[in-house]
Design a protein around this motif. Structure first.
Motif, PDB file in Angstrom:
ATOM      1  N   GLN A 252       0.827  -1.202   0.000  1.00  0.00           N
ATOM      2  CA  GLN A 252       0.000   0.000   0.000  1.00  0.00           C
ATOM      3  C   GLN A 252       0.865   1.257   0.000  1.00  0.00           C
ATOM      4  N   THR A 253       1.979   1.201   0.727  1.00  0.00           N
ATOM      5  CA  THR A 253       2.878   2.358   0.770  1.00  0.00           C
ATOM      6  C   THR A 253       3.527   2.584  -0.587  1.00  0.00           C
ATOM      7  N   VAL A 254       3.967   1.504  -1.220  1.00  0.00           N
ATOM      8  CA  VAL A 254       4.557   1.619  -2.557  1.00  0.00           C
ATOM      9  C   VAL A 254       3.539   2.211  -3.532  1.00  0.00           C
ATOM     10  N   ASP A 255       2.318   1.723  -3.477  1.00  0.00           N
ATOM     11  CA  ASP A 255       1.278   2.236  -4.372  1.00  0.00           C
ATOM     12  C   ASP A 255       1.016   3.719  -4.114  1.00  0.00           C
ATOM     13  N   ALA A 256       1.036   4.107  -2.831  1.00  0.00           N
ATOM     14  CA  ALA A 256       0.802   5.515  -2.495  1.00  0.00           C
ATOM     15  C   ALA A 256       1.912   6.397  -3.053  1.00  0.00           C
ATOM     16  N   VAL A 257       3.159   5.944  -2.931  1.00  0.00           N
ATOM     17  CA  VAL A 257       4.287   6.721  -3.450  1.00  0.00           C
ATOM     18  C   VAL A 257       4.232   6.793  -4.973  1.00  0.00           C
ATOM     19  N   LEU A 258       3.927   5.674  -5.624  1.00  0.00           N
ATOM     20  CA  LEU A 258       3.801   5.681  -7.075  1.00  0.00           C
ATOM     21  C   LEU A 258       2.683   6.614  -7.525  1.00  0.00           C
TER      22      LEU A 258
END
Length: 271
Positions: A252-258
């Motif tokens: 979820q964090t990776v998706d948020a940063v992307l």
């Protein structure tokens, strides 16, 4: 089945080799050889894309930044590893970390080699592989003395900017003063943060439960307090996006940063 497994392993090794970037960061400068892995066309192909990520200890910025770099097919720079490498070198040579001039001189003469591929973590000092050694608790306990040395910071910031430039300004760069100092002109600037409780929990898991609560507090909270004297990484500066990962898992964090990256590069100029 065994033949298939071997084939897949060999393919993975070929991909890792194709993405490996050799970055030699010394007093003389930086030399780079880089070929991105096969895959979808990189975002903003042929144009600069520096993603600058700041954050406190335990916010997940290293692991998240690596994955973001992998997905965007960008190079990756862990600036914290450079400060850790200086600390390791000083301790290995028996230098007094309280002697600011001596530590600065050590940083300026340091022969440092590091991988800037998100697929390969490797750090060498004077030809010695210190990839694992710089993550040891003794380095974590000592690195603030190096990171708060302004002469050391000047030297490593110089090297970091040279590395970014050598990659054609296509890189994910993470650390503590990236958005405000090292790459304040980055196309995307982001602060990745989390609650103190979440950060201590993550750092404890990262260290395999080997540290007690007091030791974790020293590594996470106390170290941030020391480093904040010379770097700004707790509050987002103007124009810097914020992602709070306290209640997010890794994906979820990776998706948020992307999501932030795509939103930032799609904004009209001057917006």
């Amino acid at each position: 089945m065994a033949g298939t497994a071997m084939s897949e392993q060999e393919t993975g090794q070929d991909v890792a080799r194709s993405t490996e970037l050799h970055s030699l960061s010394t007093a003389q400068g930086t030399s780079v050889r880089y070929m991105p892995a096969p895959g979808a066309e990189p975002l903003r192909l042929g144009r600069p894309l520096v993603v600058a990520i700041d954050g406190p200890s335990g916010s997940g910025k290293s692991s998240v930044s690596k994955e973001v770099a992998r997905r965007l097919r960008l190079a990756y720079l862990d600036t914290g590893a450079m400060y850790r490498a200086v600390a390791w070198d000083c301790l290995e040579r028996g230098l007094d970390l309280s002697d600011g001039a001596l530590v600065e001189a050590a940083a300026r003469s340091l022969n440092l080699e590091l991988s800037t591929s998100p697929a390969t973590e490797r750090v060498r000092v004077r030809g010695v592989d210190v990839t694992a050694a710089i993550r040891e608790p003794r380095i974590s306990a000592s690195v603030s003395a190096v990171a708060t040395n302004l002469g050391v910071r000047d030297e490593l910031i110089r090297r970091q900017r040279a590395i970014i430039a050598a990659h054609g300004r296509r890189m994910v760069v993470e650390g503590r003063d990236i958005t405000t100092v090292v790459a304040r002109d980055a196309e995307v600037r982001l602060l990745l943060t989390a609650s103190e409780e979440a950060r201590m929990r993550r750092r404890g898991a990262q260290l395999g439960g080997t540290q007690n609560a007091e030791e974790l507090h020293e590594q996470v909270v106390a170290r941030d307090a020391k480093d904040s004297a010379v770097a700004s990484f707790t509050q987002a500066a103007d124009g810097v996006f914020t992602v709070d990962s306290s209640d997010l898992d890794f994906d979820q964090t990776v998706d948020a940063v992307l999501g932030v990256v795509h939103a930032a590069v799609s904004r009209p100029a001057g917006a």
